[in-house]
Design a protein around this motif. Structure first.
Motif, PDB file in Angstrom:
ATOM      1  N   SER A  27      -1.940 -33.284 -50.346  1.00 49.94           N
ATOM      2  CA  SER A  27      -3.081 -34.106 -50.049  1.00 49.94           C
ATOM      3  C   SER A  27      -4.077 -34.348 -51.031  1.00 49.94           C
ATOM      4  CB  SER A  27      -3.222 -34.087 -48.573  1.00 49.94           C
ATOM      5  OG  SER A  27      -4.533 -32.997 -48.564  1.00 49.94           O
ATOM      6  N   ARG A  28      -4.920 -35.200 -50.852  1.00 53.11           N
ATOM      7  CA  ARG A  28      -5.952 -35.474 -52.145  1.00 53.11           C
ATOM      8  C   ARG A  28      -6.881 -34.206 -52.041  1.00 53.11           C
ATOM      9  NH1 ARG A  28      -8.239 -41.402 -53.222  1.00 53.11           N
ATOM     10  NH2 ARG A  28      -9.408 -41.028 -55.161  1.00 53.11           N
ATOM     11  N   LYS A  29      -7.148 -34.099 -50.841  1.00 55.25           N
ATOM     12  CA  LYS A  29      -8.244 -32.902 -50.331  1.00 55.25           C
ATOM     13  C   LYS A  29      -7.957 -31.677 -50.992  1.00 55.25           C
ATOM     14  CE  LYS A  29      -8.182 -33.240 -45.946  1.00 55.25           C
ATOM     15  NZ  LYS A  29      -7.549 -34.302 -45.298  1.00 55.25           N
ATOM     16  N   GLU A  30      -6.542 -31.148 -51.301  1.00 56.25           N
ATOM     17  CA  GLU A  30      -6.131 -29.943 -51.557  1.00 56.25           C
ATOM     18  C   GLU A  30      -6.594 -29.464 -53.123  1.00 56.25           C
ATOM     19  OE1 GLU A  30      -2.145 -28.639 -50.315  1.00 56.25           O
ATOM     20  OE2 GLU A  30      -2.110 -30.564 -49.324  1.00 56.25           O
ATOM     21  N   GLY A  31      -7.152 -30.499 -53.874  1.00 58.77           N
ATOM     22  CA  GLY A  31      -7.492 -30.107 -55.178  1.00 58.77           C
ATOM     23  C   GLY A  31      -6.551 -30.063 -56.184  1.00 58.77           C
ATOM     24  N   LYS A  32      -7.122 -30.131 -57.499  1.00 56.73           N
ATOM     25  CA  LYS A  32      -6.286 -30.335 -58.664  1.00 56.73           C
ATOM     26  C   LYS A  32      -5.482 -29.250 -58.851  1.00 56.73           C
ATOM     27  CE  LYS A  32      -8.662 -30.605 -62.737  1.00 56.73           C
ATOM     28  NZ  LYS A  32     -10.025 -30.274 -63.606  1.00 56.73           N
ATOM     29  N   ASP A  33      -5.466 -27.990 -58.458  1.00 56.68           N
ATOM     30  CA  ASP A  33      -4.576 -26.885 -58.852  1.00 56.68           C
ATOM     31  C   ASP A  33      -3.317 -27.313 -57.821  1.00 56.68           C
ATOM     32  OD1 ASP A  33      -6.169 -26.000 -60.556  1.00 56.68           O
ATOM     33  OD2 ASP A  33      -6.838 -24.091 -59.299  1.00 56.68           O
ATOM     34  N   ALA A  34      -3.455 -27.624 -56.574  1.00 59.88           N
ATOM     35  CA  ALA A  34      -2.364 -27.907 -55.923  1.00 59.88           C
ATOM     36  C   ALA A  34      -1.781 -29.139 -56.257  1.00 59.88           C
ATOM     37  CB  ALA A  34      -3.053 -27.871 -54.534  1.00 59.88           C
ATOM     38  N   ILE A  35      -2.266 -30.138 -56.839  1.00 59.15           N
ATOM     39  CA  ILE A  35      -1.690 -31.384 -56.985  1.00 59.15           C
ATOM     40  C   ILE A  35      -0.861 -31.164 -58.320  1.00 59.15           C
ATOM     41  CG2 ILE A  35      -2.018 -33.852 -57.923  1.00 59.15           C
ATOM     42  CD1 ILE A  35      -4.735 -33.797 -56.080  1.00 59.15           C
ATOM     43  N   ARG A  36      -1.233 -30.419 -59.297  1.00 60.01           N
ATOM     44  CA  ARG A  36      -0.896 -30.092 -60.489  1.00 60.01           C
ATOM     45  C   ARG A  36       0.650 -29.230 -60.043  1.00 60.01           C
ATOM     46  NH1 ARG A  36      -1.519 -27.902 -66.207  1.00 60.01           N
ATOM     47  NH2 ARG A  36      -3.670 -28.758 -66.094  1.00 60.01           N
ATOM     48  N   GLN A  37       0.554 -28.295 -59.234  1.00 58.33           N
ATOM     49  CA  GLN A  37       1.604 -27.358 -59.027  1.00 58.33           C
ATOM     50  C   GLN A  37       2.673 -28.389 -58.378  1.00 58.33           C
ATOM     51  OE1 GLN A  37       0.639 -23.736 -56.704  1.00 58.33           O
ATOM     52  NE2 GLN A  37       2.427 -23.908 -55.678  1.00 58.33           N
ATOM     53  N   ASP A  76      -7.559 -46.222 -61.250  1.00 58.03           N
ATOM     54  CA  ASP A  76      -7.581 -45.897 -62.948  1.00 58.03           C
ATOM     55  C   ASP A  76      -8.558 -45.156 -63.149  1.00 58.03           C
ATOM     56  OD1 ASP A  76      -5.866 -45.937 -64.928  1.00 58.03           O
ATOM     57  OD2 ASP A  76      -6.939 -47.562 -66.032  1.00 58.03           O
ATOM     58  N   PRO A  77      -8.157 -43.545 -63.584  1.00 55.14           N
ATOM     59  CA  PRO A  77      -7.152 -43.058 -63.539  1.00 55.14           C
ATOM     60  C   PRO A  77      -6.689 -42.835 -62.141  1.00 55.14           C
ATOM     61  CG  PRO A  77      -8.763 -41.681 -64.130  1.00 55.14           C
ATOM     62  CD  PRO A  77      -9.481 -42.855 -64.282  1.00 55.14           C
ATOM     63  N   PRO A  78      -5.482 -42.576 -61.636  1.00 54.37           N
ATOM     64  CA  PRO A  78      -5.036 -42.466 -60.172  1.00 54.37           C
ATOM     65  C   PRO A  78      -5.528 -40.952 -59.834  1.00 54.37           C
ATOM     66  CG  PRO A  78      -3.088 -42.103 -61.771  1.00 54.37           C
ATOM     67  CD  PRO A  78      -4.591 -42.670 -62.630  1.00 54.37           C
ATOM     68  N   TRP A  79      -5.833 -40.838 -58.761  1.00 51.47           N
ATOM     69  CA  TRP A  79      -6.361 -39.375 -57.986  1.00 51.47           C
ATOM     70  C   TRP A  79      -5.350 -38.206 -58.313  1.00 51.47           C
ATOM     71  CZ3 TRP A  79      -3.701 -36.955 -54.131  1.00 51.47           C
ATOM     72  CH2 TRP A  79      -2.743 -37.426 -53.584  1.00 51.47           C
ATOM     73  N   TYR A  80      -4.142 -38.543 -58.459  1.00 53.44           N
ATOM     74  CA  TYR A  80      -2.949 -37.537 -58.651  1.00 53.44           C
ATOM     75  C   TYR A  80      -2.747 -37.454 -60.130  1.00 53.44           C
ATOM     76  CZ  TYR A  80      -0.507 -42.031 -58.274  1.00 53.44           C
ATOM     77  OH  TYR A  80      -0.247 -43.299 -58.648  1.00 53.44           O
ATOM     78  N   LYS A  81      -3.762 -37.586 -60.982  1.00 56.07           N
ATOM     79  CA  LYS A  81      -3.011 -37.487 -62.284  1.00 56.07           C
ATOM     80  C   LYS A  81      -2.607 -36.142 -62.789  1.00 56.07           C
ATOM     81  CE  LYS A  81      -7.608 -36.998 -64.779  1.00 56.07           C
ATOM     82  NZ  LYS A  81      -8.454 -36.350 -63.647  1.00 56.07           N
ATOM     83  N   GLU A  82      -3.159 -35.048 -62.038  1.00 54.54           N
ATOM     84  CA  GLU A  82      -2.682 -33.690 -62.273  1.00 54.54           C
ATOM     85  C   GLU A  82      -1.170 -33.472 -62.046  1.00 54.54           C
ATOM     86  OE1 GLU A  82      -4.259 -31.138 -63.453  1.00 54.54           O
ATOM     87  OE2 GLU A  82      -6.101 -32.131 -64.018  1.00 54.54           O
ATOM     88  N   PHE A  83      -0.910 -34.350 -61.077  1.00 55.85           N
ATOM     89  CA  PHE A  83       0.811 -34.351 -60.705  1.00 55.85           C
ATOM     90  C   PHE A  83       1.503 -34.754 -62.064  1.00 55.85           C
ATOM     91  CE2 PHE A  83       4.572 -36.591 -59.575  1.00 55.85           C
ATOM     92  CZ  PHE A  83       5.127 -35.797 -58.749  1.00 55.85           C
TER      93      PHE A  83
END
Lengths: 622, 116
Positions: B89-99, B16-23
């Motif tokens: 994957s987590r390693k790919e960073g914020k932008d990739a996760i948001r995308q 909390d917050p989850p690592w994928y919050k950008e998603f």
């Protein structure tokens, strides 16, 4: 004493070779006692520019393919006949005849996928970093550049609102309009994805409008809407009409009032065409459009040259065409005389001068295809080159257009008099062969390549090769991962999910069900409409012009059979388009040729070359 | 588990917050409802792929997202192979996760995806 003529000994294997602008076609006939016993054909893409020695590579590929099919080798060929290319070359140019220029306002009129909030906001443009310095009651449009995250942006705007600053709208650089709007204490319109936010003038009156989902903007696309917002005079209102019109249909927009004269207006005059026909000369204003131009061109019996008015955009267009033709034919610029011209109305998408975020709008344009006759024998040099590389004799077998009629006559159901319409990439050629008469042919400027170029500009593809694919393949819309709508309305449900890049896009349906998604967002309906219109405007127009020119008294009804051949006749809809029109309007039987009853509209010239050889050698046909 | 009227993300264990919050922000920007639930009871495995497969069964759009500690996977219920439709994957960073959040929502909306 009765004279007894013996037939000359004929070679056994004779090849007809047609080097076209886009394909090289070979027909190989096996002659048994001078009669063709069996035929083989092959077709490969032409290598290099037609008539140059680069063609030999493609020619060998085609020859090797045809001898492979016949179970022979190149050495088995006894004679090869080459077409004599039509001594005409053509080129194209396009020029806009209207332009959208914004002189004393700036605008952002784009359709981000997800603008935030809704409504109309009016205020002065301020960067978000300056909000803290704004006074109570000040009317503001906040500019959020990409260095601000949506949390921070929403926080700063909420603080400003709390302090009594009237923030009425937001322009954001990144794609986070909804995220900002969802975190605001007041419902505000947010236009996001404005990549060039640094170009937005600061401290200027501006209006931001975002429509509710499912609606389009209503204030900023109305000239009087803009004049009411900014208190414009009648003259100023007239100058913002261009902005309003380009914003119609958008879900969101921004208009910013800037001091007059920030953007200079400069217009190239469009100009006139001068059509010379012997001693007479006709002038026609290009801005009148294609119909008037073509009426003037077709009204001339024999065109001796066509010029464009100096220092105008049409002068430049024809100058470029002539220069290009002069370079490729080796004739001097002054010797290049335009003998035919096709003008077509079209629309082009152009950047709006004065727009902030690179917006485009459509303007009227005219496309011209011109044709000149050259005195250069295109195939002569090639023949010499080729002869040095092959063991069998090679000769020029006949003129392209005449060979085409002979080949087309092998289509079952045709008979003399036969008209052949050869629609290639550069020109539409027509030839009439009446029994016992010489074959008459003519050449008109503008064919497949012009269709491609028009599709390219009208759909704003900015890529000629993609336009070529749009021309050739039917289109589908990929509605979801598991269903597509074909252009005829049929639904398809694939077992495997659609490739992700195709989702929500119009795509081309290529061989084996492969989808080629288009980068541009073009609706299926628009793509199909533009594609058909382009084909009709160029090919149907030229087909009719060509037939009128060779028909006795210009009366097309006098023809019985019209066979369509050449690359465009292979197209999945062109021959249907022309056939339908011919039968309905003139009662003429018209369709794609089927050479030797099996080749389709391909290979007419190659087959015609062999047939012609047999006729002149005193042997009857198949 | 009941059918969910929106996208469904199943996770195994939650920071909390989850690592994928950008998603989650990506989906929000596209305007789609998203439910995030612990999927360990329903799912036969706690890896992203099996969580995604389970989620796809309970999502009205037949699309499921699975999140483990390393990656996010999107699957469609009708997919016949075992390959993720989308993966980050987590390693790919914020932008990739948001995308990926944008794209997951865009698949539902049948809108063109954001592609690099």
């Amino acid at each position: 004493m009765k004279e007894h003529k013996t037939k000359p000994a004929l070679p056994q294997y004779v090849a007809g070779i047609d080097i076209g602008n886009s394909t090289t076609e070979v027909a190989l006939a096996h002659l048994e006692q001078g009669l063709p016993e069996s035929w083989w054909s092959a077709c490969v893409p032409t290598t290099g520019v037609k008539g140059t020695k680069e063609n030999i590579k493609g020619l060998f590929q085609a020859l090797d393919e045809v001898v492979r099919r016949a179970g022979l080798t190149r050495e088995d060929i006894h004679l090869a006949l080459l077409n004599d290319a039509t001594p005409v070359i053509g080129d194209l140019a396009m020029s806009t005849i209207s332009e959208t220029i914004i002189t004393d306002s700036a605008m952002i009129g784009h359709n981000p996928g997800t603008p935030g909030g809704s409504g109309l906001g009016i205020g002065r443009t301020k960067p978000i970093s300056d909000l803290k310095d704004c006074g109570r009651g000040e009317q503001i449009i906040a500019l959020v550049d990409e260095s601000y995250g949506f949390h921070q942006a929403a926080l700063l705007i909420n603080q400003a609102l709390e302090q009594g600053v009237e923030v009425n709208g937001i322009i954001a650089q990144k794609d986070d309009g909804v995220l900002i709007a969802n975190r605001l204490t007041k419902k505000l319109p947010v236009v996001d994805e404005v990549r060039g936010i640094e170009a937005v003038p600061l401290d200027m009156p501006a209006a931001v409008e975002v429509a509710e989902a499912g609606y389009t903007i209503s204030k900023l696309c109305n000239p009087y809407g803009i004049s009411s917002i900014f208190g414009l005079s009648s003259k100023e209102t007239r100058s913002v009409a261009n902005i309003a019109i380009t914003l119609i249909g958008n879900r969101s927009a921004v208009v910013i009032k800037t001091p007059a004269g920030m953007i200079e207006e400069y217009r190239v005059p469009i100009g006139s065409l001068y059509i010379e026909s012997g001693p007479t000369e006709k002038e026609v204003d290009i801005s009148l459009g294609a119909e008037k131009i073509m009426a003037a061109v077709d009204g001339c019996r024999q065109i001796t040259d066509i010029r464009g008015e100096a220092c105008t955009s049409v002068g430049g267009m024809l100058g470029r065409i002539k220069q290009c033709l002069s370079d490729s034919s080796g004739q001097s610029f002054d010797q290049i005389k335009v003998r035919d011209l096709l003008a077509v109305d079209t629309i082009v998408s152009q950047p709006v001068k004065g727009a902030v975020a690179g917006e485009t709008c459509t303007n009227r344009a005219v496309g011209l295809a011109a044709m000149v006759y050259t005195d250069r024998m295109l195939m002569k040099d090639l023949l010499t080159e080729l002869q040095q590389e092959v063991p069998f004799p090679v000769s020029i077998g006949g003129v392209e257009v005449e060979m085409a009629v002979r080949g087309a006559l092998t289509t079952p159901g045709t008979q003399q008099p036969l008209v052949v319409l050869d629609m290639g990439s550069g020109s539409v050629d027509a030839a009439l062969w009446e029994a016992g008469k010489e074959i008459r042919g003519i050449h008109l400027a503008g064919a497949g390549e012009m269709v491609t170029r028009m599709i390219d500009t009208e759909l704003d593809l900015k890529n000629r090769d993609t336009a070529e694919l749009v021309k050739r393949y039917p289109a589908v819309f990929v509605d979801s991962l598991f269903h597509y709508t074909m252009e005829n309305g049929q639904m398809v449900f694939p077992k495997e999910p659609a490739p992700l890049p195709a989702l929500g896009r119009t795509a081309l349906l290529m061989e084996n069900g492969v989808l080629y998604p288009l980068e541009q967002q073009i609706s299926l309906e628009k793509l199909v409409r533009v594609r058909r219109e382009c084909k009709s405007k160029v090919l149907l127009t030229n087909a009719l012009r060509a037939l009128k020119k060779i028909a006795p008294g210009g009366n097309i009804r006098l023809f019985e059979h019209v066979a369509l051949i050449g690359g465009c006749a292979m197209d999945f809809e062109v021959s249907q388009l022309i056939s339908e029109y011919m039968l309905h309007h003139y009662g003429v039987v018209c369709g794609a040729g089927n050479i030797r009853g099996c080749l389709g509209p391909r290979g007419a010239v190659a087959v015609g070359l062999v047939k012609h050889y047999l006729e002149t050698a005193g042997v009857e046909g198949e | 588990m009941e059918m969910k009227d929106g996208l469904l993300l199943l996770y195994s264990g939650q920071e909390d917050p989850p690592w994928y919050k950008e998603f989650l922000y990506g989906v929000e920007e596209e305007g789609l409802p998203l439910h995030c639930l612990d999927g360990r009871e329903e799912s036969p495995g706690s890896d992203a792929l099996s969580l995604a497969n389970t989620a796809a069964r309970f999502c009205c759009f037949e699309l499921g997202i699975g999140a483990d500690s390393e990656q996010l996977i999107l699957r469609h219920r009708l997919q016949r192979d075992e390959a993720p439709l989308l993966l980050v994957s987590r390693k790919e960073g914020k932008d990739a996760i948001r995308q990926m959040g944008h794209n997951a929502a865009r698949i539902v909306k049948s809108a063109p995806l954001i592609l690099d």
